[in-house]
Scaffold this motif. Structure first.
Motif, PDB file in Angstrom:
ATOM      1  N   ALA A 206     -11.195   5.277 -50.554  1.00  0.00           N
ATOM      2  CA  ALA A 206     -11.153   3.926 -51.125  1.00  0.00           C
ATOM      3  C   ALA A 206      -9.979   3.128 -50.561  1.00  0.00           C
ATOM      4  CB  ALA A 206     -11.049   4.021 -52.648  1.00  0.00           C
ATOM      5  N   MET A 207      -8.854   3.784 -50.353  1.00  0.00           N
ATOM      6  CA  MET A 207      -7.693   3.104 -49.785  1.00  0.00           C
ATOM      7  C   MET A 207      -7.989   2.625 -48.359  1.00  0.00           C
ATOM      8  SD  MET A 207      -4.884   5.816 -51.208  1.00  0.00           S
ATOM      9  CE  MET A 207      -3.403   5.099 -50.503  1.00  0.00           C
ATOM     10  N   ARG A 208      -8.637   3.485 -47.587  1.00  0.00           N
ATOM     11  CA  ARG A 208      -8.991   3.098 -46.221  1.00  0.00           C
ATOM     12  C   ARG A 208      -9.961   1.913 -46.238  1.00  0.00           C
ATOM     13  NH1 ARG A 208      -8.023   8.119 -43.507  1.00  0.00           N
ATOM     14  NH2 ARG A 208      -5.757   8.198 -43.328  1.00  0.00           N
ATOM     15  N   HIS A 209     -10.830   1.884 -47.243  1.00  0.00           N
ATOM     16  CA  HIS A 209     -11.764   0.760 -47.374  1.00  0.00           C
ATOM     17  C   HIS A 209     -10.988  -0.542 -47.580  1.00  0.00           C
ATOM     18  CE1 HIS A 209     -15.279  -1.576 -48.529  1.00  0.00           C
ATOM     19  NE2 HIS A 209     -14.644  -1.929 -49.634  1.00  0.00           N
ATOM     20  N   LEU A 210      -9.975  -0.529 -48.427  1.00  0.00           N
ATOM     21  CA  LEU A 210      -9.175  -1.739 -48.644  1.00  0.00           C
ATOM     22  C   LEU A 210      -8.472  -2.158 -47.357  1.00  0.00           C
ATOM     23  CD1 LEU A 210      -7.543  -1.358 -52.181  1.00  0.00           C
ATOM     24  CD2 LEU A 210      -9.822  -2.127 -51.535  1.00  0.00           C
ATOM     25  N   GLN A 211      -8.045  -1.192 -46.561  1.00  0.00           N
ATOM     26  CA  GLN A 211      -7.418  -1.525 -45.286  1.00  0.00           C
ATOM     27  C   GLN A 211      -8.439  -2.113 -44.314  1.00  0.00           C
ATOM     28  OE1 GLN A 211      -5.378   2.467 -45.184  1.00  0.00           O
ATOM     29  NE2 GLN A 211      -3.719   1.225 -44.320  1.00  0.00           N
ATOM     30  N   ASP A 212      -9.651  -1.600 -44.333  1.00  0.00           N
ATOM     31  CA  ASP A 212     -10.705  -2.175 -43.504  1.00  0.00           C
ATOM     32  C   ASP A 212     -10.985  -3.622 -43.901  1.00  0.00           C
ATOM     33  OD1 ASP A 212     -10.965   0.215 -42.158  1.00  0.00           O
ATOM     34  OD2 ASP A 212     -12.712   0.889 -43.324  1.00  0.00           O
ATOM     35  N   GLN A 213     -10.771  -3.917 -45.204  1.00  0.00           N
ATOM     36  CA  GLN A 213     -10.999  -5.269 -45.698  1.00  0.00           C
ATOM     37  C   GLN A 213      -9.838  -6.214 -45.400  1.00  0.00           C
ATOM     38  OE1 GLN A 213     -14.014  -6.266 -47.221  1.00  0.00           O
ATOM     39  NE2 GLN A 213     -14.573  -4.265 -46.382  1.00  0.00           N
ATOM     40  N   GLY A 214      -8.686  -5.673 -44.977  1.00  0.00           N
ATOM     41  CA  GLY A 214      -7.596  -6.565 -44.581  1.00  0.00           C
ATOM     42  C   GLY A 214      -6.203  -6.152 -44.977  1.00  0.00           C
ATOM     43  N   ALA A 215      -6.041  -5.286 -45.977  1.00  0.00           N
ATOM     44  CA  ALA A 215      -4.694  -4.869 -46.383  1.00  0.00           C
ATOM     45  C   ALA A 215      -4.066  -4.009 -45.293  1.00  0.00           C
ATOM     46  CB  ALA A 215      -4.750  -4.097 -47.691  1.00  0.00           C
ATOM     47  N   GLU A 216      -2.818  -4.290 -44.955  1.00  0.00           N
ATOM     48  CA  GLU A 216      -2.147  -3.475 -43.949  1.00  0.00           C
ATOM     49  C   GLU A 216      -1.810  -2.088 -44.487  1.00  0.00           C
ATOM     50  OE1 GLU A 216       1.179  -5.232 -42.040  1.00  0.00           O
ATOM     51  OE2 GLU A 216       0.121  -7.082 -41.537  1.00  0.00           O
ATOM     52  N   ALA A 217      -1.372  -2.020 -45.735  1.00  0.00           N
ATOM     53  CA  ALA A 217      -1.015  -0.752 -46.371  1.00  0.00           C
ATOM     54  C   ALA A 217      -1.502  -0.783 -47.808  1.00  0.00           C
ATOM     55  CB  ALA A 217       0.494  -0.514 -46.316  1.00  0.00           C
ATOM     56  N   VAL A 218      -1.744   0.408 -48.360  1.00  0.00           N
ATOM     57  CA  VAL A 218      -2.224   0.536 -49.741  1.00  0.00           C
ATOM     58  C   VAL A 218      -1.424   1.633 -50.429  1.00  0.00           C
ATOM     59  CG1 VAL A 218      -4.200   0.994 -51.250  1.00  0.00           C
ATOM     60  CG2 VAL A 218      -4.551  -0.174 -49.053  1.00  0.00           C
ATOM     61  N   LEU A 219      -0.951   1.340 -51.630  1.00  0.00           N
ATOM     62  CA  LEU A 219      -0.267   2.327 -52.459  1.00  0.00           C
ATOM     63  C   LEU A 219      -1.007   2.416 -53.783  1.00  0.00           C
ATOM     64  CD1 LEU A 219       2.162   4.194 -53.100  1.00  0.00           C
ATOM     65  CD2 LEU A 219       3.386   2.153 -53.869  1.00  0.00           C
ATOM     66  N   VAL A 220      -1.483   3.612 -54.125  1.00  0.00           N
ATOM     67  CA  VAL A 220      -2.211   3.823 -55.379  1.00  0.00           C
ATOM     68  C   VAL A 220      -1.376   4.719 -56.275  1.00  0.00           C
ATOM     69  CG1 VAL A 220      -4.315   4.731 -56.459  1.00  0.00           C
ATOM     70  CG2 VAL A 220      -4.446   3.525 -54.262  1.00  0.00           C
ATOM     71  N   THR A 221      -0.992   4.188 -57.434  1.00  0.00           N
ATOM     72  CA  THR A 221      -0.158   4.936 -58.370  1.00  0.00           C
ATOM     73  C   THR A 221      -1.032   5.637 -59.410  1.00  0.00           C
ATOM     74  OG1 THR A 221       0.136   2.938 -59.709  1.00  0.00           O
ATOM     75  CG2 THR A 221       1.811   3.404 -58.037  1.00  0.00           C
ATOM     76  N   ALA A 222      -0.426   6.645 -60.057  1.00  0.00           N
ATOM     77  CA  ALA A 222      -1.168   7.431 -61.055  1.00  0.00           C
ATOM     78  C   ALA A 222      -0.245   7.827 -62.196  1.00  0.00           C
ATOM     79  CB  ALA A 222      -1.782   8.653 -60.392  1.00  0.00           C
ATOM     80  N   GLY A 223       0.483   6.856 -62.754  1.00  0.00           N
ATOM     81  CA  GLY A 223       1.382   7.156 -63.863  1.00  0.00           C
ATOM     82  C   GLY A 223       2.465   8.120 -63.426  1.00  0.00           C
TER      83      GLY A 223
END
Length: 313
Positions: A206-223
């Motif tokens: 899913a993170m790679r998908h957001l990068q394909d959509q335009g975000a240079e980097a993605v950080l996903v937190t989990a509490g």
């Protein structure tokens, strides 16, 4: 300066109870009043880290005046757009017996359409004086869903670092503007993609998908669990220090602030995020969000772990 954009700041009340019982009278051991909202939390931590944040968004009514006065007392720079709707108040309820923390969130109210025109003028005017734009929190009801995207695009034209921490349509719209980093938590990422993400490999896809959509980097937190960072074609797992948390509210905002501060000082993504997860843990050791102590951050930094990560095949 670092422009901290958050349309929906809040007064914050933290109430501690010996043992919380539903459908009963509960008498607080202690009540603390302060100022918060995601952008406000980010700005408070940035100032603690020696940066110069500037807050903007909407304030209104008596609660708005109280928030403005509290920020001035903290020495934080601010340039708000005044609206008829009063600034909201949120309440954190802490059950000392169980350690449970419950957040009671007053949702923001609609603002006139022209208020967003005035906020856009503030953003356009201030961006040339800034090194970064941090967008935090939700838009008000009925807001133009592309407002954050316009702000990101304008910041990108200035060559600024841009971080987006929001949800759903507002987050989706920013991707085409190519933000430097987007920072959803796992539940927000699932809501954005409208599908469950049952394990870390699914989150990574899913993170790679957001990068394909335009975000240079993605950080996903989990509490309090490990976060995942995808940047520059690589994946890292970020493991925060183990602590006995008092109040985790605002820890994600503290992470954002420390990460941006370190990126602006030349650190690479993994090291900047190591500072971020340490700051998030330090925030959880305080009752009021965004008011971490530097000795806590410095102590916890040594315990924050960042490791290269590959999804299991």
């Amino acid at each position: 300066m670092i422009l901290c954009l958050g349309p929906t700041p809040a007064l914050q009340r933290v109430m501690r109870f010996a043992r919380l019982q539903t459908q009963a009278v509960n008498r607080a051991l202690e009540t603390l009043d302060g100022i918060a909202g995601k952008a406000v939390n980010v700005a408070k931590v940035l100032r603690t880290l020696g940066e110069t944040p500037l807050l903007t968004g909407f304030i209104g009514g008596e609660t708005g005046r109280r928030l403005e006065a509290g920020l001035a007392q903290c020495g934080l720079r601010q340039e708000w757009v005044r609206v008829p709707a009063p600034t909201r108040q949120c309440i954190t309820v802490v059950d000392m017996a169980s350690g449970g923390v419950t957040e009671l969130v007053e949702e923001s109210r609609p603002v006139p359409a022209e208020a967003y025109d005035r906020l856009w003028d503030v953003v356009k005017t201030r961006l040339p004086q800034c090194r970064a734009l941090i967008i935090s929190g939700t838009l008000t009801p009925g807001a133009p869903t592309d407002f954050y995207a316009r702000c990101v695009a304008a910041a990108r034209q200035q060559g600024l670092l841009t971080v987006v921490d929001t949800q759903r349509d507002a987050l989706r719209a920013t991707l085409a503007a190519r933000p430097t980093l987007v920072k959803p938590n796992r539940q927000e990422l699932e809501a954005l993609l409208e599908q469950p993400l049952p394990d870390a490999p699914a989150v990574a896809r899913a993170m790679r998908h957001l990068q394909d959509q335009g975000a240079e980097a993605v950080l996903v937190t989990a509490g309090s669990g490990p976060a995942l960072l995808s940047a520059e074609g690589r994946l890292w797992q970020l493991r925060p220090p183990a602590i006995a948390a008092l109040n985790p509210i605002g820890s994600g905002d503290s992470l954002t602030a420390a990460m941006v501060s370190r990126r602006l000082r030349g650190e690479d993504w993994p090291e900047a995020c190591r500072w971020g997860v340490a700051a998030g843990a330090a925030n959880a050791l305080t009752w009021m969000p965004g008011e971490l102590e530097m000795p806590d951050l410095e102590r916890l930094l040594a315990q924050a772990e960042v490791t290269a990560w590959e999804p299991p095949s």
